[in-house]
Design a protein around this motif. Structure first.
Motif, mmCIF file in Angstrom:
data_model
loop_
_atom_site.group_PDB
_atom_site.id
_atom_site.type_symbol
_atom_site.label_atom_id
_atom_site.label_comp_id
_atom_site.label_asym_id
_atom_site.label_seq_id
_atom_site.Cartn_x
_atom_site.Cartn_y
_atom_site.Cartn_z
ATOM 1 N N ILE A 110 0.849 -1.183 0.000
ATOM 2 C CA ILE A 110 0.000 0.000 0.000
ATOM 3 C C ILE A 110 0.891 1.240 0.000
ATOM 4 C CG2 ILE A 110 -1.694 1.293 1.379
ATOM 5 C CD1 ILE A 110 -2.862 -1.101 0.054
ATOM 6 N N CYS A 111 0.434 2.269 -0.691
ATOM 7 C CA CYS A 111 1.168 3.527 -0.725
ATOM 8 C C CYS A 111 0.169 4.659 -0.887
ATOM 9 C CB CYS A 111 2.164 3.541 -1.883
ATOM 10 S SG CYS A 111 1.382 3.490 -3.486
ATOM 11 N N PHE A 112 0.646 5.880 -0.745
ATOM 12 C CA PHE A 112 -0.195 6.975 -1.181
ATOM 13 C C PHE A 112 0.534 7.750 -2.256
ATOM 14 C CE2 PHE A 112 1.471 8.909 2.807
ATOM 15 C CZ PHE A 112 2.094 10.018 2.286
ATOM 16 N N ILE A 113 -0.257 8.242 -3.188
ATOM 17 C CA ILE A 113 0.255 9.056 -4.286
ATOM 18 C C ILE A 113 -0.332 10.441 -4.091
ATOM 19 C CG2 ILE A 113 -1.571 8.198 -5.813
ATOM 20 C CD1 ILE A 113 0.354 8.632 -8.162
ATOM 21 N N GLU A 114 0.531 11.463 -4.217
ATOM 22 C CA GLU A 114 0.085 12.821 -3.972
ATOM 23 C C GLU A 114 0.695 13.760 -4.990
ATOM 24 O OE1 GLU A 114 1.421 13.993 -0.124
ATOM 25 O OE2 GLU A 114 3.531 13.802 -0.651
ATOM 26 N N LEU A 115 0.067 14.906 -5.144
ATOM 27 C CA LEU A 115 0.619 15.968 -5.974
ATOM 28 C C LEU A 115 1.707 16.671 -5.171
ATOM 29 C CD1 LEU A 115 -2.644 17.390 -7.552
ATOM 30 C CD2 LEU A 115 -0.998 15.855 -8.586
ATOM 31 N N VAL A 116 2.878 16.819 -5.765
ATOM 32 C CA VAL A 116 4.063 17.263 -5.043
ATOM 33 C C VAL A 116 3.895 18.660 -4.450
ATOM 34 C CG1 VAL A 116 6.492 17.874 -5.340
ATOM 35 C CG2 VAL A 116 5.602 15.802 -6.363
ATOM 36 N N ASP A 117 3.375 19.591 -5.188
ATOM 37 C CA ASP A 117 3.332 20.984 -4.750
ATOM 38 C C ASP A 117 2.253 21.263 -3.708
ATOM 39 O OD1 ASP A 117 5.423 21.895 -6.394
ATOM 40 O OD2 ASP A 117 4.087 21.808 -8.124
ATOM 41 N N PHE A 118 1.446 20.283 -3.358
ATOM 42 C CA PHE A 118 0.349 20.527 -2.434
ATOM 43 C C PHE A 118 0.605 19.958 -1.047
ATOM 44 C CE2 PHE A 118 -1.527 21.161 -6.520
ATOM 45 C CZ PHE A 118 -2.383 22.218 -6.311
ATOM 46 N N ASP A 119 1.784 19.407 -0.785
ATOM 47 C CA ASP A 119 2.085 18.857 0.530
ATOM 48 C C ASP A 119 2.961 19.840 1.287
ATOM 49 O OD1 ASP A 119 2.317 17.285 2.708
ATOM 50 O OD2 ASP A 119 3.624 15.792 1.811
ATOM 51 N N GLU A 120 2.383 20.534 2.278
ATOM 52 C CA GLU A 120 3.114 21.554 3.017
ATOM 53 C C GLU A 120 4.197 20.940 3.894
ATOM 54 O OE1 GLU A 120 -0.334 21.388 3.175
ATOM 55 O OE2 GLU A 120 -0.649 22.916 1.648
ATOM 56 N N ASN A 121 3.958 19.742 4.445
ATOM 57 C CA ASN A 121 4.945 19.111 5.317
ATOM 58 C C ASN A 121 6.217 18.769 4.558
ATOM 59 O OD1 ASN A 121 3.108 19.224 7.405
ATOM 60 N ND2 ASN A 121 2.259 17.229 6.934
ATOM 61 N N MET A 122 6.085 18.250 3.340
ATOM 62 C CA MET A 122 7.267 17.908 2.562
ATOM 63 C C MET A 122 7.955 19.164 2.049
ATOM 64 S SD MET A 122 7.801 14.784 2.624
ATOM 65 C CE MET A 122 7.870 13.320 1.674
ATOM 66 N N ALA A 123 7.216 20.200 1.797
ATOM 67 C CA ALA A 123 7.822 21.438 1.312
ATOM 68 C C ALA A 123 8.742 22.050 2.356
ATOM 69 C CB ALA A 123 6.734 22.433 0.927
ATOM 70 N N LYS A 124 8.414 21.871 3.633
ATOM 71 C CA LYS A 124 9.267 22.399 4.693
ATOM 72 C C LYS A 124 10.557 21.605 4.822
ATOM 73 C CE LYS A 124 5.383 24.076 7.370
ATOM 74 N NZ LYS A 124 4.560 23.862 8.539
ATOM 75 N N THR A 125 10.496 20.290 4.631
ATOM 76 C CA THR A 125 11.693 19.470 4.795
ATOM 77 C C THR A 125 12.609 19.523 3.586
ATOM 78 O OG1 THR A 125 10.556 17.518 3.945
ATOM 79 C CG2 THR A 125 10.513 17.858 6.325
#
Length: 165
Positions: A110-125
């Motif tokens: 199982i995984c999740f697929i997301e749009l890159v520019d819409f994840d604020e948590n990953m943008a901070k890291t």
């Protein structure tokens, strides 16, 4: 022989697969992140990334081509509006797949697929400080200078305390 036939059919007929990928693409565009199996996420990535690239050019023809895949005017409005504005300067790689483990019932990955520019948590890291290589000499020199600076900083504070009394 099956040369160059690397497409994952996902155990479905062509019409079922197209409908499933279209529905998953609509969900991804509307919710920005969905949880699914790893095989479906990889197939969805190949399906949705050309649509996002097409949405960067907001023309009537682009809208008609994308609508022929999605068949959902609300997802089309979201894709050409909010999503296209965020990915306008990105040259590709609009989605990210993050593995979560296995499903309880059948041990499917199982995984999740997301749009890159819409994840604020990953943008901070992502904004990490660039690591530099340091030699041993520079750390010894910095360590030797540090006590001198500390004693100089402490000395005026000690001298000022008796004057204040």
């Amino acid at each position: 022989m099956r040369h160059n036939k690397k497409f994952n059919h996902l155990g479905r007929t062509a019409s079922h697969r197209e409908a499933m990928l279209a529905n998953m693409a609509i969900s991804l565009i509307m919710h920005k992140r969905i949880t699914t199996t790893l095989a479906k996420a990889k197939a969805l990535k190949k399906y949705v990334e050309p649509l996002i690239t097409r949405s960067k050019d907001d023309s009537t023809n682009s809208r008609r081509v994308v609508f022929s895949y999605l068949q959902n005017k609300y997802a089309l409005k979201e894709l050409f509006g909010e999503v296209a504005a965020k990915v306008g300067d990105r040259p590709g790689g609009y989605t990210r797949i993050i593995k979560l483990g296995t499903r309880q019932g059948d041990a499917a990955p199982i995984c999740f697929i997301e749009l890159v520019d819409f994840d604020e948590n990953m943008a901070k890291t992502v904004t990490k400080k660039k690591a530099t290589r340091r030699s041993r000499k520079s750390t010894k020199a910095e360590a030797a200078e540090a006590p001198v600076a500390e004693t100089a900083a402490e000395t005026p504070a000690v001298e000022e305390a008796p004057k204040a009394e």
